[in-house]
Motif scaffolding. Structure first.
Motif, PDB file in Angstrom:
ATOM      1  N   PRO A   1      13.849  -6.496  -5.006  1.00 28.53           N
ATOM      2  CA  PRO A   1      12.793  -6.067  -4.078  1.00 28.53           C
ATOM      3  C   PRO A   1      12.832  -4.558  -3.843  1.00 28.53           C
ATOM      4  O   PRO A   1      13.887  -3.924  -3.956  1.00 28.53           O
ATOM      5  N   ALA A   2      11.684  -4.009  -3.499  1.00 27.33           N
ATOM      6  CA  ALA A   2      11.612  -2.599  -3.113  1.00 27.33           C
ATOM      7  C   ALA A   2      11.790  -2.443  -1.616  1.00 27.33           C
ATOM      8  O   ALA A   2      12.121  -1.359  -1.129  1.00 27.33           O
ATOM      9  N   LEU A   3      11.563  -3.533  -0.888  1.00 29.05           N
ATOM     10  CA  LEU A   3      11.708  -3.533   0.562  1.00 29.05           C
ATOM     11  C   LEU A   3      12.161  -4.908   1.010  1.00 29.05           C
ATOM     12  O   LEU A   3      11.702  -5.923   0.483  1.00 29.05           O
ATOM     13  N   VAL A   4      13.042  -4.931   2.007  1.00 28.39           N
ATOM     14  CA  VAL A   4      13.486  -6.185   2.605  1.00 28.39           C
ATOM     15  C   VAL A   4      13.124  -6.170   4.082  1.00 28.39           C
ATOM     16  O   VAL A   4      13.491  -5.243   4.807  1.00 28.39           O
ATOM     17  N   LEU A   5      12.389  -7.184   4.516  1.00 30.80           N
ATOM     18  CA  LEU A   5      12.087  -7.387   5.927  1.00 30.80           C
ATOM     19  C   LEU A   5      13.144  -8.335   6.485  1.00 30.80           C
ATOM     20  O   LEU A   5      13.308  -9.453   5.992  1.00 30.80           O
ATOM     21  N   VAL A   6      13.857  -7.875   7.506  1.00 31.35           N
ATOM     22  CA  VAL A   6      15.013  -8.601   8.027  1.00 31.35           C
ATOM     23  C   VAL A   6      14.717  -9.106   9.436  1.00 31.35           C
ATOM     24  O   VAL A   6      14.325  -8.327  10.315  1.00 31.35           O
ATOM     25  N   ASP A   7      14.922 -10.391   9.654  1.00 32.28           N
ATOM     26  CA  ASP A   7      14.729 -10.917  10.999  1.00 32.28           C
ATOM     27  C   ASP A   7      15.797 -10.380  11.936  1.00 32.28           C
ATOM     28  O   ASP A   7      16.984 -10.385  11.618  1.00 32.28           O
ATOM     29  N   GLY A   8      15.375  -9.904  13.103  1.00 32.10           N
ATOM     30  CA  GLY A   8      16.331  -9.434  14.090  1.00 32.10           C
ATOM     31  C   GLY A   8      16.310  -7.934  14.287  1.00 32.10           C
ATOM     32  O   GLY A   8      15.351  -7.251  13.929  1.00 32.10           O
ATOM     33  N   ARG A   9      17.408  -7.417  14.837  1.00 29.26           N
ATOM     34  CA  ARG A   9      17.494  -6.008  15.194  1.00 29.26           C
ATOM     35  C   ARG A   9      18.276  -5.172  14.188  1.00 29.26           C
ATOM     36  O   ARG A   9      18.305  -3.940  14.303  1.00 29.26           O
ATOM     37  N   ASP A  10      18.961  -5.818  13.252  1.00 29.09           N
ATOM     38  CA  ASP A  10      19.864  -5.101  12.354  1.00 29.09           C
ATOM     39  C   ASP A  10      19.451  -5.270  10.899  1.00 29.09           C
ATOM     40  O   ASP A  10      18.966  -6.332  10.507  1.00 29.09           O
ATOM     41  N   VAL A  11      19.693  -4.233  10.119  1.00 31.51           N
ATOM     42  CA  VAL A  11      19.506  -4.287   8.667  1.00 31.51           C
ATOM     43  C   VAL A  11      20.882  -4.432   8.029  1.00 31.51           C
ATOM     44  O   VAL A  11      21.804  -3.676   8.372  1.00 31.51           O
ATOM     45  N   PRO A  12      21.072  -5.388   7.136  1.00 32.72           N
ATOM     46  CA  PRO A  12      22.383  -5.542   6.500  1.00 32.72           C
ATOM     47  C   PRO A  12      22.807  -4.264   5.783  1.00 32.72           C
ATOM     48  O   PRO A  12      22.017  -3.700   5.007  1.00 32.72           O
ATOM     49  N   PRO A  13      24.018  -3.789   6.017  1.00 37.00           N
ATOM     50  CA  PRO A  13      24.488  -2.613   5.276  1.00 37.00           C
ATOM     51  C   PRO A  13      24.712  -2.965   3.812  1.00 37.00           C
ATOM     52  O   PRO A  13      25.055  -4.096   3.473  1.00 37.00           O
TER      53      PRO A  13
ATOM     54  N   ARG B   1       0.825  -1.211   0.000  1.00 40.02           N
ATOM     55  CA  ARG B   1       0.000   0.000   0.000  1.00 40.02           C
ATOM     56  C   ARG B   1       0.862   1.265   0.000  1.00 40.02           C
ATOM     57  O   ARG B   1       0.435   2.322  -0.464  1.00 40.02           O
ATOM     58  N   GLU B   2       2.088   1.138   0.523  1.00 42.47           N
ATOM     59  CA  GLU B   2       3.027   2.258   0.498  1.00 42.47           C
ATOM     60  C   GLU B   2       3.701   2.409  -0.862  1.00 42.47           C
ATOM     61  O   GLU B   2       4.477   3.349  -1.073  1.00 42.47           O
ATOM     62  N   GLY B   3       3.451   1.472  -1.757  1.00 44.53           N
ATOM     63  CA  GLY B   3       4.112   1.485  -3.051  1.00 44.53           C
ATOM     64  C   GLY B   3       5.428   0.753  -3.068  1.00 44.53           C
ATOM     65  O   GLY B   3       6.205   0.883  -4.026  1.00 44.53           O
ATOM     66  N   LEU B   4       5.698  -0.022  -2.023  1.00 48.53           N
ATOM     67  CA  LEU B   4       6.937  -0.801  -1.939  1.00 48.53           C
ATOM     68  C   LEU B   4       6.640  -2.248  -2.298  1.00 48.53           C
ATOM     69  O   LEU B   4       6.123  -3.021  -1.490  1.00 48.53           O
TER      70      LEU B   4
ATOM     71  N   GLU C   1      15.282  -0.279   0.489  1.00 49.75           N
ATOM     72  CA  GLU C   1      14.986  -0.069   1.901  1.00 49.75           C
ATOM     73  C   GLU C   1      14.952  -1.408   2.641  1.00 49.75           C
ATOM     74  O   GLU C   1      14.489  -2.415   2.122  1.00 49.75           O
ATOM     75  N   GLY C   2      15.441  -1.388   3.877  1.00 50.10           N
ATOM     76  CA  GLY C   2      15.375  -2.563   4.735  1.00 50.10           C
ATOM     77  C   GLY C   2      14.777  -2.206   6.078  1.00 50.10           C
ATOM     78  O   GLY C   2      15.006  -1.106   6.581  1.00 50.10           O
TER      79      GLY C   2
END
Length: 228
Positions: free
Chosen positions: A124-136, A29-32, A141-142
């Protein structure tokens, strides 16, 4: 004092989460779109790689029964692994013991997740990452999702793929490095594994920065019963 009565409101810690597709739908819905989920398996073992998977689910063909891989039997994981691969966009990457020892397990895990996402043939337009950190270094967007494998179907699918892929790698490693029991414990620090390290010494799959393999650590005492 009035006697205590049982509450009809369970504690939040007792509520078992089950993954759904709400975060993915909200992103759309956000366009991602498309949305990928990524997770890893093998952060804790003394040996073997940490394996990451990235998965883009087809909303019209989401396999039934996706869940945190730790909540599934090995047989169910294998069945879902095949179904995910046949219906979804999937990529797998790993960081071996050398990379883990050369950086640390957190950085090696995040790098494996980044490479898994980069390996997807759909961007992908967005990545949902398990845990507390987003891979650099992601090209999109992550978003970090704590307990994501129990909340997002995309992350749950990635957790299954990563777990099955790693288990298969460790089963093959058992044939290359016999005597350690890798097919049985997948490199985790079981008594059998620690006994094998004492008997044979570490092999090149072992993570030498992990206790008790680090040179500055005291040798683990193994009883004769552990050798049986």
């Amino acid at each position: 004092m009035a006697p205590r009565t049982a509450t009809d409101s369970p504690l939040l810690i007792d509520i078992r989460l089950s993954p759904d597709f709400r975060m993915e739908k909200a992103a759309r819905r956000e366009g991602l779109w498309p949305v990928a989920g990524t997770d890893e398996a093998g952060r804790g073992p003394l040996a073997g790689p940490v394996v990451a998977a990235a998965v883009i689910l087809d909303p019209k063909r989401i396999p039934e029964g996706l869940n945190d891989s730790k909540q599934l039997t090995a047989q169910r994981r294998e069945a879902l692994f095949a179904e995910i691969l046949s219906t979804s966009t999937v990529s797998i990457a790993s960081s071996g013991a050398g990379r883990i020892d050369g950086t640390d397990i957190r950085k090696a895990s995040l790098d494996a997740m980044r490479r898994a996402v980069c390996g997807l043939h759909r961007r992908p337009a967005l990545v949902l990452v398990d845990g507390r950190d987003v891979p650099p270094g992601l090209a999109c967007e992550g978003r970090a999702v704590i307990k994501g494998d129990a909340r997002s179907l995309s992350i749950a699918a990635a957790s299954i793929v990563a777990k099955v892929a790693r288990d298969r790698m460790m089963t093959r490693a058992d044939g290359v490095f016999p005597g350690y029991g890798f097919a049985m414990h997948a490199g985790y620090a079981t008594a059998h594994h620690r006994s094998a390290i004492t008997l044979h010494g570490p092999c090149r799959l072992h993570r030498m920065t992990f206790r008790p393999l680090r040179p500055d650590d005291v040798t683990v005492e193994i009883s004769s019963a552990d050798l049986l």
